[in-house]
Design a protein around this motif. Structure first.
Motif, PDB file in Angstrom:
ATOM      1  N   LEU A  75       0.856  -1.181   0.000  1.00  0.00           N
ATOM      2  CA  LEU A  75       0.000   0.000   0.000  1.00  0.00           C
ATOM      3  C   LEU A  75       0.891   1.230   0.000  1.00  0.00           C
ATOM      4  O   LEU A  75       1.475   1.591   1.017  1.00  0.00           O
ATOM      5  CB  LEU A  75      -0.912   0.003   1.222  1.00  0.00           C
ATOM      6  N   PRO A  79      -1.953   8.843   2.680  1.00  0.00           N
ATOM      7  CA  PRO A  79      -2.874   8.505   3.778  1.00  0.00           C
ATOM      8  C   PRO A  79      -4.295   9.020   3.570  1.00  0.00           C
ATOM      9  O   PRO A  79      -5.262   8.358   3.947  1.00  0.00           O
ATOM     10  CB  PRO A  79      -2.218   9.173   4.993  1.00  0.00           C
ATOM     11  N   MET A  82      -6.275   6.545   1.531  1.00  0.00           N
ATOM     12  CA  MET A  82      -6.187   5.152   1.935  1.00  0.00           C
ATOM     13  C   MET A  82      -7.563   4.530   2.163  1.00  0.00           C
ATOM     14  O   MET A  82      -7.816   3.393   1.758  1.00  0.00           O
ATOM     15  CB  MET A  82      -5.349   5.033   3.207  1.00  0.00           C
ATOM     16  N   SER A 101       1.914  -1.989   4.392  1.00  0.00           N
ATOM     17  CA  SER A 101       1.565  -0.576   4.260  1.00  0.00           C
ATOM     18  C   SER A 101       2.762   0.303   4.563  1.00  0.00           C
ATOM     19  O   SER A 101       3.398   0.168   5.601  1.00  0.00           O
ATOM     20  CB  SER A 101       0.419  -0.215   5.202  1.00  0.00           C
ATOM     21  N   ALA A 103       2.242   3.685   4.331  1.00  0.00           N
ATOM     22  CA  ALA A 103       1.564   4.977   4.500  1.00  0.00           C
ATOM     23  C   ALA A 103       1.763   5.494   5.921  1.00  0.00           C
ATOM     24  O   ALA A 103       1.426   4.815   6.893  1.00  0.00           O
ATOM     25  CB  ALA A 103       0.080   4.826   4.202  1.00  0.00           C
ATOM     26  N   VAL A 106      -1.079   5.626   9.234  1.00  0.00           N
ATOM     27  CA  VAL A 106      -2.214   4.701   9.097  1.00  0.00           C
ATOM     28  C   VAL A 106      -1.902   3.464   9.929  1.00  0.00           C
ATOM     29  O   VAL A 106      -1.017   2.686   9.592  1.00  0.00           O
ATOM     30  CB  VAL A 106      -2.457   4.323   7.626  1.00  0.00           C
TER      31      VAL A 106
END
Length: 276
Positions: A75, A79, A82, A101, A103, A106
């Protein structure tokens, strides 16, 4: 039961920006990623074109096409988008998928609440020097990720620098130190170069000397294993030029400013996480 993953992997990138491009290129070069089986999605045609040109990986517009083709998913979206991405891919996520992830802010809880409590998740905080395979990364597996999942993520991010497993609550500190840290170092390099120019050096020479000095000093810390204070003392001879410069930095509270910068960036990361 999902099949055991072996290298090279079929990795799917949701988001095809600079960080995703850097990771894909480095993993392919290290033999960890199979470019022919990997995929990337991005809503912007320019981003898709640049990613595909740099990596040789096929790009598509729809995230769910990537989910269908790959079982390791990165990912790599902002953010703020998302939530929409997670809603889109949730129906296609299965027990075979490992979600990684990158990000900022998150949390694993947010990801699990959106994708399902049984989803295997690892949250990672790399930094931009992954563009030159010199990243400093912190990662934290979710409770449903296996030891093999954690080892796989560590192998992937060790291929682009160094990777440390930390509890999730420390990822904000990782963000404040190594996530934001490159900008602090760039500021220092710029200031060193300005100092050189102030003292008569041509700008290109001053900038190169400043950057190489920071690179060399960092390698000394990493390769000798000595404390930075000991290495500093070895350069600062009695009554010499270096101790005069250190005195000037201490008068300006240089070390306190650096500590404050990491603390401020960490607190901001915590604030962003609370806004989810």
């Amino acid at each position: 039961m999902p099949a055991e993953r072996t290298f090279p992997l079929a990795v799917g990138f949701l988001g095809a920006g600079q960080m995703a491009t850097a990771l894909a290129s480095a993993w392919a070069k290290a033999g960890l990623l199979d470019a022919s089986r990997s995929r990337a999605a991005d809503p912007y045609p320019d981003a898709r074109a640049k990613f595909q040109a740099a990596t040789g990986i096929k790009t598509v517009e729809a995230n769910r096409d990537v989910v269908a083709a790959c079982d390791v998913l990165v990912l790599a979206v902002k953010p703020q988008v998302m939530s929409a991405v997670l809603d889109e891919i949730k129906p296609a996520i299965s027990a075979a998928h490992l979600i990684v992830s990158i990000a900022a802010g998150v949390t694993l809880k947010t990801l699990g609440d959106s994708l399902g409590a049984d989803t295997k998740l690892v949250r990672v905080m790399p930094n931009t020097p992954c563009l030159v395979s010199a990243s400093a990364t912190g990662f934290s597996p979710g409770s449903t990720a296996t030891l093999d999942d954690a080892a796989l993520v560590e192998s992937l991010f060790s291929a682009v620098g160094t990777a440390y497993r930390v509890p999730e609550y420390l990822l904000d500190a990782v963000t404040g130190l190594s996530g934001s840290g490159p900008a602090f170092v760039y500021l220092f390099i710029e200031a060193l170069a300005d100092g050189g120019v102030r003292c008569g050096l041509p700008r290109p020479v001053a900038q190169s000397l400043a950057a190489q000095t920071v690179l060399g000093a960092a390698r000394m810390v990493l390769e000798t294993g000595q404390h930075p204070g000991a290495l500093k003392d070895a350069v600062a001879s009695p009554g010499g030029t270096t101790i005069a410069g250190i005195h000037a930095l201490e008068r300006a509270a240089f070390r306190a400013a650096a500590i404050d910068a990491v603390e401020a960036a960490t607190k901001r990361a915590q604030e962003l996480g609370k806004r989810e």
